[in-house]
Design a protein around this motif. Sequence first.
Motif, PDB file in Angstrom:
ATOM      1  N   GLU A  55       0.867  -1.171   0.000  1.00 22.40           N
ATOM      2  CA  GLU A  55       0.000   0.000   0.000  1.00 22.40           C
ATOM      3  C   GLU A  55       0.908   1.226   0.000  1.00 22.40           C
ATOM      4  O   GLU A  55       1.768   1.379   0.862  1.00 22.40           O
ATOM      5  CB  GLU A  55      -0.907   0.000   1.230  1.00 22.40           C
ATOM      6  N   ARG A  57       1.210   5.210   0.323  1.00 19.50           N
ATOM      7  CA  ARG A  57       0.489   6.360   0.881  1.00 19.50           C
ATOM      8  C   ARG A  57       1.343   7.603   0.748  1.00 19.50           C
ATOM      9  O   ARG A  57       2.507   7.611   1.152  1.00 19.50           O
ATOM     10  CB  ARG A  57       0.171   6.137   2.355  1.00 19.50           C
ATOM     11  N   TYR A  58       0.754   8.638   0.178  1.00 20.48           N
ATOM     12  CA  TYR A  58       1.436   9.916   0.041  1.00 20.48           C
ATOM     13  C   TYR A  58       0.604  10.974   0.756  1.00 20.48           C
ATOM     14  O   TYR A  58      -0.608  11.034   0.592  1.00 20.48           O
ATOM     15  CB  TYR A  58       1.600  10.288  -1.438  1.00 20.48           C
ATOM     16  N   ARG A  59       1.266  11.759   1.545  1.00 21.72           N
ATOM     17  CA  ARG A  59       0.596  12.871   2.232  1.00 21.72           C
ATOM     18  C   ARG A  59       1.434  14.116   2.041  1.00 21.72           C
ATOM     19  O   ARG A  59       2.642  14.109   2.281  1.00 21.72           O
ATOM     20  CB  ARG A  59       0.441  12.594   3.734  1.00 21.72           C
ATOM     21  N   ALA A  67       1.090   9.726   6.531  1.00 16.05           N
ATOM     22  CA  ALA A  67       0.759   8.646   5.607  1.00 16.05           C
ATOM     23  C   ALA A  67       0.540   7.327   6.336  1.00 16.05           C
ATOM     24  O   ALA A  67      -0.395   6.582   6.033  1.00 16.05           O
ATOM     25  CB  ALA A  67       1.868   8.509   4.566  1.00 16.05           C
ATOM     26  N   SER A  70      -2.785   6.945   8.203  1.00 13.07           N
ATOM     27  CA  SER A  70      -3.982   6.882   7.364  1.00 13.07           C
ATOM     28  C   SER A  70      -4.432   5.461   7.070  1.00 13.07           C
ATOM     29  O   SER A  70      -5.493   5.256   6.495  1.00 13.07           O
ATOM     30  CB  SER A  70      -3.743   7.646   6.056  1.00 13.07           C
ATOM     31  N   ILE A  71      -3.649   4.472   7.462  1.00  8.47           N
ATOM     32  CA  ILE A  71      -4.038   3.075   7.215  1.00  8.47           C
ATOM     33  C   ILE A  71      -4.623   2.515   8.503  1.00  8.47           C
ATOM     34  O   ILE A  71      -3.940   1.897   9.305  1.00  8.47           O
ATOM     35  CB  ILE A  71      -2.846   2.252   6.702  1.00  8.47           C
ATOM     36  N   LYS A  75      -9.193   0.228   6.549  1.00  6.93           N
ATOM     37  CA  LYS A  75      -8.386   0.149   5.334  1.00  6.93           C
ATOM     38  C   LYS A  75      -7.627  -1.181   5.294  1.00  6.93           C
ATOM     39  O   LYS A  75      -7.542  -1.820   4.248  1.00  6.93           O
ATOM     40  CB  LYS A  75      -7.415   1.334   5.259  1.00  6.93           C
ATOM     41  N   VAL A 102       3.867  -1.277   3.705  1.00  3.13           N
ATOM     42  CA  VAL A 102       3.414   0.079   3.432  1.00  3.13           C
ATOM     43  C   VAL A 102       4.622   0.899   3.031  1.00  3.13           C
ATOM     44  O   VAL A 102       5.676   0.818   3.665  1.00  3.13           O
ATOM     45  CB  VAL A 102       2.735   0.707   4.673  1.00  3.13           C
ATOM     46  N   ALA A 104       5.291   4.733   2.839  1.00  2.00           N
ATOM     47  CA  ALA A 104       4.742   6.042   3.211  1.00  2.00           C
ATOM     48  C   ALA A 104       5.671   7.122   2.672  1.00  2.00           C
ATOM     49  O   ALA A 104       6.873   7.100   2.945  1.00  2.00           O
ATOM     50  CB  ALA A 104       4.620   6.148   4.727  1.00  2.00           C
TER      51      ALA A 104
END
Length: 124
Positions: A55, A57-59, A67, A70-71, A75, A102, A104
Motif C-alpha cells: 500500500e 500512501r502519500y501525504r 501517511a 492513514s491506514i 483500510k 506500506v 509512506a
Amino acid sequence: MSEPSSPQERGRAAEALARRHLEQQGLRLLAQNWLCRRGELDLIMLDGDTVVFVEVRYRRSATWGGALESIDARKQAKLILAARYFLQKESRWAQHLCRFDVVAISPDNTSTLQLDWIQNAFDT
C-alpha cells in the motif's frame, strides 16, 4: 518528484517512486493497480518467494495525520479482502508466503520527499 497538480497524478507519481525503490531493493513487480470488487492493490511484488501486497500512501502534510496513520483497521480489512481475492484469481501465488508492506511518502522539513518502507506493516 515534483508536485503534480491532481490527487490522481500525485498518487501515480508516488506509486512510481515506491516501485522504483522496491525494485532497487530486489523486489519484482507482479501487478500494479490491481482492481477487483473488493478494492485496489497498489503494488503486488515478489520478494524472494514471498508475495508482497504494498500500500503506497502519500501525504502532502501531516495536519490530519501522516501517511502511516492513514491506514486504519478499516483500510487494512479492505486490503486483506482484496489480497485474498487476488490469491483466488491468481492461484499460482496462493501457496506462497504473503505479507503486507506500506510505503509512506511525505515531504520532510526541507521539501524533499521522505520514503519509509515498513515491512510486515500489519498482520491478517
